[in-house]
Design an enzyme around this catalytic site. Sequence first.
Site, short mmCIF file in Angstrom:
data_model
loop_
_atom_site.label_atom_id
_atom_site.label_comp_id
_atom_site.label_asym_id
_atom_site.label_seq_id
_atom_site.Cartn_x
_atom_site.Cartn_y
_atom_site.Cartn_z
N LYS A 140 0.81 -1.22 0.00
CA LYS A 140 0.00 0.00 0.00
C LYS A 140 0.85 1.28 0.00
O LYS A 140 0.45 2.30 -0.53
CB LYS A 140 -0.95 0.00 1.20
CG LYS A 140 -2.04 -1.05 1.11
CD LYS A 140 -3.00 -0.77 -0.03
CE LYS A 140 -4.17 -1.75 -0.07
NZ LYS A 140 -5.01 -1.52 -1.27
N GLU A 170 -9.86 5.81 2.66
CA GLU A 170 -10.63 4.70 3.22
C GLU A 170 -9.66 3.58 3.53
O GLU A 170 -8.57 3.54 2.97
CB GLU A 170 -11.67 4.21 2.19
CG GLU A 170 -11.11 3.26 1.13
CD GLU A 170 -10.06 3.87 0.22
OE1 GLU A 170 -10.07 5.11 0.06
OE2 GLU A 170 -9.22 3.13 -0.34
N SER A 219 1.61 -9.60 -0.86
CA SER A 219 1.28 -8.18 -0.82
C SER A 219 1.51 -7.54 0.55
O SER A 219 1.71 -6.34 0.65
CB SER A 219 -0.17 -7.98 -1.25
OG SER A 219 -1.03 -8.74 -0.44
#
Lengths: 397, 261
Positions: free
Chosen positions: A90, A112, A379
């Site tokens: 991210k 969000e 991830s």
Amino acid sequence: MTEPEHKAGWFGEFGGQYAPETLKEALDELWRAYQRYSEDREFQSTLSSLLRDYAGRPTPLYFASNLSKKLGGAQVYLKREDLVHGGAHKMNNAVGQALLAKVMGKTRIIAETGAGQHGVATAMAAALLGIKAEIYMGTHDMARQRLNVYRMKLLGAEVHPVESGSKTLKDAINEALRDWITNVRTTYYLLGSVVGPHPYPTIVRDLQSVIGKEIRTQSEEQIGRLPDTIVACVGGGSNAMGTFAPFISNTEVQLVGVQAGGQGLESGMHAAPLIAGLPGVLQGMRTMVLQDDYGQIRTTHSIAAGLDYSGVGPQHAYLKATGRAKYETATDEEAVAAFVELCRLEGIIPALESSHALAYVIKHAAEASKDSVMVVTLSGRGDKDVESVAAFRGEIL
Amino acid sequence: MTSSRAFSDGKRALIAYLMGGDPNPSFCYDAALSVIEGGADALELGIPFSDPIADGPTIQAASVRALSAGTKPADVLELAGELTKSVRVPIYVMTYLNPMLRMGLPAFARAASRSGVTGVIVPDLPVELSDEWLVAARAQSLETVFLVSPATSSSRIDRIVEKCSGFVYLVSVYGVTGERSSLPDYAQEFVSRVKNRVTIPVALGFGISRPETVKQAIKLGVDGVIVGSALVSRLANSERESALDELRSYTRELKAATLIA
């Protein structure tokens, strides 16, 4: 970028900009700024430095020898996005967009978050660049990811609980959009995935493409060729899109996205719009959407908060429609089994989201020959998921 | 029936919004009759949607109530059909795009037209993506009302107005639907800027909830005002008979405020 786009923001019949009128000019402004700074050498050099020195890139492409040996088929490599600062891919997007917000003169960032990883990455990037951050998060996700909630607060971000709908990622996006409509003149909406109205699916894909670009270079260096198969989990789909994008024109490389099968597709308790959804318009984009016969958006279920979403990035819908990528599911149970397997075999605790991609590899690696190469994008790291895994296994911490 | 009925003879129209099927179909039908008896010149009926991004808490809660009561898009169109049999004001349907797409745009337009609906308002359908809908709507002589916000540039207003019919829906504030105590200070500039560029009526909505705000809006020169959340919350907060009385009398106050200027 890596494939012809007939029209900015469209991926075949998917994508577009189905946004309320109040956001139109802001989305245009964002697209202009993004295009300008993509070409700006100073901006790009600042971003590269931050990715290297702050985020910790490049991340390793790690040969999982124990896992490969046990599976007895394809050689399995892990793209270690779990080692990125913040604990997940991210940050690649958050730091890029936060820098964009800064040069655009925005004084407030909203975002969000589902699993909390995008919220944490945004809070970190905002702290670094001296911008106020406010994060919307469903209360269901706040309960299951409470460590991430506290991390965001420690980093100086304000966390707004979202009580509407299923109290998960979709509802957090709704609330962030409402905030943006209200404060669009001062606020930058830092969307965390390849979803939403144009230009977000393009911007987030481009910023995450660093994952796939590194895989290309590293696989050339380490194995002397491109991988045969690349696997990534798909909720909104940002780590997968960043992984796939640089390989789209290399049709010999198989691309596999893994969605959340939850308790099984037949149970209705899942988050697999690419497999069980229909085309529709949700949150500014035309994409595959889990919906009922009347166009109401269905609630979803996944043990992984970051995959618990009724829509998906429009470019994934396009890759599925054209057959360039294939999409499968892994259930909660399979994901938890893969989670434990990687802990034991490689000493790596994967995020529950990434464990869905691992579950596919565990299921299918044996079908492939021993000289084939499978790369799976890990991830994020799974420290945040330890409580969820314990609860799933009926253990009390 | 066209929009001109609501805006005829220089009359300033009061457009009342209710969520279709909130809290249930028969109550909603009576609520609609109450606001029309109270003097509403037009009615806007919402189709409940699971993810209403342009709506604040009051309309969101109304969506939840209507959906919990099992309201389907076709039910709202049927309700409109029942109303057009007995009242003589234009009825608009406000809906997000996905329920229309699920039904199919031509089918939705046919069903709306059969119910005597005057026009359709779709807050997440931008003008540049509206061609397919406009073909379906025109084939059924339905008006399509587009929204214009304070953020909309003048050149874009021109593009929107070109495709807009009935009236132009001016979003009064940067924000979602909901009750507010007054209009923002940029409202005058905004209304004037739009009025200078259009020939069809303009109506101001979002945040208009009190008679004083209605007066303020009329003084800015709009041809109509849209009141939603203030009516929806009155319907939500009381017993059936008292809610209907309250809706009728409050609408009367709002209507009286349109006559001031």
